[in-house]
Enzyme design. Structure first.
Site, PDB file in Angstrom:
ATOM      1  N   LYS A 182      -1.004   5.021   4.588  1.00  0.00           N
ATOM      2  CA  LYS A 182      -2.042   4.107   5.059  1.00  0.00           C
ATOM      3  C   LYS A 182      -1.677   3.905   6.586  1.00  0.00           C
ATOM      4  O   LYS A 182      -0.429   3.659   6.697  1.00  0.00           O
ATOM      5  CB  LYS A 182      -2.119   2.702   4.484  1.00  0.00           C
ATOM      6  CG  LYS A 182      -3.109   1.784   4.974  1.00  0.00           C
ATOM      7  CD  LYS A 182      -3.187   0.478   4.356  1.00  0.00           C
ATOM      8  CE  LYS A 182      -4.174  -0.737   4.896  1.00  0.00           C
ATOM      9  NZ  LYS A 182      -5.398   0.008   4.876  1.00  0.00           N
ATOM     10  N   HIS A 200       0.817  -1.205   0.040  1.00  0.00           N
ATOM     11  CA  HIS A 200      -0.066  -0.079  -0.118  1.00  0.00           C
ATOM     12  C   HIS A 200       0.970   1.264   0.123  1.00  0.00           C
ATOM     13  O   HIS A 200       2.242   1.135   0.267  1.00  0.00           O
ATOM     14  CB  HIS A 200      -0.946   0.111   1.146  1.00  0.00           C
ATOM     15  CG  HIS A 200      -2.127  -1.012   0.924  1.00  0.00           C
ATOM     16  ND1 HIS A 200      -1.987  -2.424   1.569  1.00  0.00           N
ATOM     17  CD2 HIS A 200      -3.363  -0.706   0.887  1.00  0.00           C
ATOM     18  CE1 HIS A 200      -3.051  -2.921   1.247  1.00  0.00           C
ATOM     19  NE2 HIS A 200      -3.908  -1.981   0.865  1.00  0.00           N
TER      20      HIS A 200
END
Length: 250
Positions: free
Chosen positions: A139, A135
């Site tokens: 995040k 990711h």
């Protein structure tokens, strides 16, 4: 028309939800709220379904408040534990309206939901399985809710098939083998330029299967969000529902 309010409307995901709700033929935006806004402004009089995309530290409080307000909630925020889910179930049992609904999805991308399903199907047939989730570096939680959900699905499938522990002769790793969830090693990568990606690796002697899902843009989550809004607005899913696969013909 389905009246939809968005909590976290100015966030990365929430802003996309606002655009998706405004663009769909059968939904219209009721309220767009963000941090520090008063959630009690959302009521059954102005809202059929709330979409909540905030942060893990705030999501439980938001959902419990919205349940008390008597509205149905679709949740995209990750970081849910068994204890938090139990609190939502209790709140729904004492909700002011009959058949209120809360829906929580680890992932709204159709590709990710299908990858999770395929992984569960494959799990009984392989000796080894590991997960790599990748990711963007902003995040806040790791591993991702999707990876946790996939690991539990693999673990459940392996137990049902009577499989034992996976082979691993490692005795010291300094943490490099990742987090073990339901017997599955899960590795998290945070890298600039990525959005949301997951690889599930299966191995037997002499063969490997790789299942990969890639979401290159947050727009990829919007069909799943709108699907959840429509299903929850229908009244056919009272109580707590988890996972977009519940709405797919799998």
């Amino acid at each position: 028309m389905i009246n939809v309010s968005v909590v976290g409307a100015q966030g990365r995901m929430g802003s996309h939800v606002v655009d998706a709700v405004n663009s769909a033929a059968d939904t219209q935006l009721a309220l767009a709220l963000d941090a520090k806004d008063d959630l009690t402004a959302i009521t059954p009089d102005n809202t059929d379904v709330v979409v909540e995309f905030t942060v893990p530290s705030a999501s439980l409080h938001n959902v419990l408040t919205l349940v008390k307000q008597g509205v149905n909630v679709v949740v995209g925020t990750t970081g849910w534990t068994d204890d938090k889910l139990a609190q939502v179930t209790t709140a729904l049992a004492n909700a002011p309206r009959d058949n209120q609904s809360v829906f929580i999805a680890p992932n709204f991308a159709i590709s990710a939901v299908l990858a999770d399903h395929f992984a569960q199907v494959a799990a009984p047939y392989f000796e080894s399985a590991e997960i790599i989730e990748l990711h963007h570096p902003t995040k806040v939680d790791a591993p991702s809710g999707t990876a946790i959900h996939t690991a539990h699905a693999i673990g459940e499938a392996r137990r049902a098939a009577g499989l034992g522990d996976m082979p691993d002769a490692t005795t010291t790793d300094g943490g490099s083998r990742g987090q073990v969830i339901d017997g599955v090693h899960v590795h998290a990568v945070r890298l600039r330029g990525l959005n949301a990606h997951e690889e599930v690796l299966f191995g037997n002697a002499g063969e490997q299967l790789v299942i990969r899902a890639d979401s290159f843009d947050r727009a990829s989550f919007m069909p799943g969000v709108l699907l959840a809004v429509r299903k929850i607005a229908s009244g056919a899913f009272p109580g707590l529902t988890i996972g977009l696969d519940r709405f797919l013909d799998l």
